[in-house]
Design an enzyme around this catalytic site. Structure first.
Site, PDB file in Angstrom:
ATOM      1  N   ASP A  36       3.166  18.190   3.962  1.00 37.57           N
ATOM      2  CA  ASP A  36       3.370  17.373   5.154  1.00 37.57           C
ATOM      3  C   ASP A  36       2.310  16.276   5.175  1.00 37.57           C
ATOM      4  O   ASP A  36       1.128  16.544   5.368  1.00 37.57           O
ATOM      5  CB  ASP A  36       3.269  18.241   6.416  1.00 37.57           C
ATOM      6  N   PHE A  37       2.750  15.039   4.985  1.00 35.52           N
ATOM      7  CA  PHE A  37       1.818  13.916   4.909  1.00 35.52           C
ATOM      8  C   PHE A  37       1.164  13.591   6.244  1.00 35.52           C
ATOM      9  O   PHE A  37       0.245  12.768   6.305  1.00 35.52           O
ATOM     10  CB  PHE A  37       2.546  12.670   4.398  1.00 35.52           C
ATOM     11  N   ALA A  61       7.718   8.689   2.846  1.00 39.40           N
ATOM     12  CA  ALA A  61       7.331   7.603   3.744  1.00 39.40           C
ATOM     13  C   ALA A  61       7.847   7.851   5.156  1.00 39.40           C
ATOM     14  O   ALA A  61       8.824   8.570   5.348  1.00 39.40           O
ATOM     15  CB  ALA A  61       7.865   6.260   3.238  1.00 39.40           C
ATOM     16  N   THR A 102       7.693  -2.097   0.605  1.00 39.19           N
ATOM     17  CA  THR A 102       8.795  -2.698   1.337  1.00 39.19           C
ATOM     18  C   THR A 102       8.673  -4.213   1.487  1.00 39.19           C
ATOM     19  O   THR A 102       7.568  -4.768   1.469  1.00 39.19           O
ATOM     20  CB  THR A 102       8.880  -2.061   2.746  1.00 39.19           C
ATOM     21  N   ASP A 103       9.815  -4.844   1.680  1.00 40.73           N
ATOM     22  CA  ASP A 103       9.863  -6.273   2.016  1.00 40.73           C
ATOM     23  C   ASP A 103       9.240  -6.548   3.376  1.00 40.73           C
ATOM     24  O   ASP A 103       8.885  -7.696   3.682  1.00 40.73           O
ATOM     25  CB  ASP A 103      11.304  -6.770   2.000  1.00 40.73           C
ATOM     26  N   TYR A 126       5.458  -0.481  11.094  1.00 41.02           N
ATOM     27  CA  TYR A 126       5.911   0.056   9.807  1.00 41.02           C
ATOM     28  C   TYR A 126       5.403  -0.809   8.658  1.00 41.02           C
ATOM     29  O   TYR A 126       4.808  -0.299   7.699  1.00 41.02           O
ATOM     30  CB  TYR A 126       7.438   0.121   9.790  1.00 41.02           C
ATOM     31  N   LYS A 130       2.637   0.211   5.702  1.00 41.15           N
ATOM     32  CA  LYS A 130       2.967   0.160   4.274  1.00 41.15           C
ATOM     33  C   LYS A 130       2.011  -0.776   3.528  1.00 41.15           C
ATOM     34  O   LYS A 130       1.605  -0.488   2.396  1.00 41.15           O
ATOM     35  CB  LYS A 130       4.410  -0.295   4.080  1.00 41.15           C
TER      36      LYS A 130
END
Length: 302
Positions: A36-37, A61, A102-103, A126, A130
């Site tokens: 579990d991150f 993620a 991610t973009d 988000y 990232k």
């Protein structure tokens, strides 16, 4: 080469496991029940110590973009803190790390294609989490490849394709944003590209770096949805939807702001590793056929 995958139930993690299994390759995988991150990486470090992989693929993620606005601390733990600790372990143990980003690290305020060297400026929690994960990995000293992708979808799980399929079966009218542009990217194609790099390098990354990897071509969410419904009907699936209306982002306010331009330049990964993904519509057709097959086998609820 001993491969370990974090995030086995995610879109990419599932595709990686299926591809490796089909090829008869040995690998280890961990989902949330094993690691579990949310603890910031402590469980991940114990898992790594126990299994001693030579290649680590982090497909785990926090991807619920709007929910991240309310759950910032959890998003940061999962998307930044834990990957940073994993990268530190890889640096110490001379293991290679593959990590997906991610973009959404970009603000979308550009007319052309986003290159790896362009200035980042995420618009939401988000994207910020990232980006922080990217920085921690690059600062760790690990041999790591950060693969930025966009608009990820798969024939199962939580993603835009599955959402549109469900809505298309339930509603006659659907409204979809038409002023956000990007590259719908197949999780299977991203997984295959990752494994091609691992095989071509024998799992040994010479230098760390960031690479954009997406399917070819660019469309809006509205165009993507229309193509989904068109192909679904061509392949024989009954849908209830009759009208798809194009709307602007301003017509559909969300807690998290999205970039309008997510068009990614993938020339670097093509030149460096010879990776060239199919056009987005070709891969969408393959995804739909896989979804129909899974549904017919009774292994998928849609």
């Amino acid at each position: 080469m001993k491969i370990l995958i974090f995030g086995k139930f995610g879109n990419i993690g599932s595709a990686l496991a299926e591809e490796l299994h089909a090829r008869g390759d040995f690998f280890i995988q961990a989902g949330k029940e094993e690691v579990d991150f949310r603890d910031g990486g402590d469980a991940a470090l114990r898992f790594l110590d126990n299994h001693q992989p030579t290649v680590v693929i982090n497909a785990a993620a926090f991807t619920k973009v709007d929910l991240a606005e309310q759950m910032r601390d959890e998003a940061v733990q999962i998307n930044a803190v834990a990957p940073g600790h994993i990268a530190g372990w890889c640096a110490k143990n001379k293991a290679s790390l593959f990590h997906y980003s991610t973009d959404y690290v970009f603000d979308g305020d550009k007319d052309g294609l986003w290159r790896e060297s362009d200035q980042t400026n995420p618009l939401n929690v988000y994207g910020k989490s990232k980006l922080e994960g990217e920085k921690r990995i690059l600062d760790s000293g690990a041999h790591a490849l950060i693969l930025r992708t966009s608009w990820l979808y798969a024939p199962r799980g939580m993603n835009f394709y599955m959402t549109m399929l469900k809505l298309g079966q339930e509603r006659e009218q659907i409204r979809v944003v038409d002023d956000q542009i990007g590259s719908p990217s197949s999780a299977r194609d991203i997984a295959t590209a990752t494994l091609e790099i691992i095989r071509s390098t024998h799992g040994e990354i010479g230098e760390s770096g960031i690479f954009h990897v997406c399917n070819d071509g660019y469309v809006s969410w509205y165009q993507f949805a229309c193509e989904i419904f068109k192909l679904e009907r061509q392949f024989g699936r009954n849908l209830k939807v009759e009208h798809v209306t194009a709307i602007q982002t301003s017509d559909y306010p969300t807690p998290a702001k999205r970039p309008l331009n997510s068009k990614m330049d993938t020339s670097k990964i093509k030149k460096t590793f010879g990776i060239h993904l199919n056009s987005w519509d070709e891969s969408l057709a393959a995804c739909i056929l896989q979804n129909i097959k899974l549904s017919s086998l009774g292994t998928l609820d849609v």
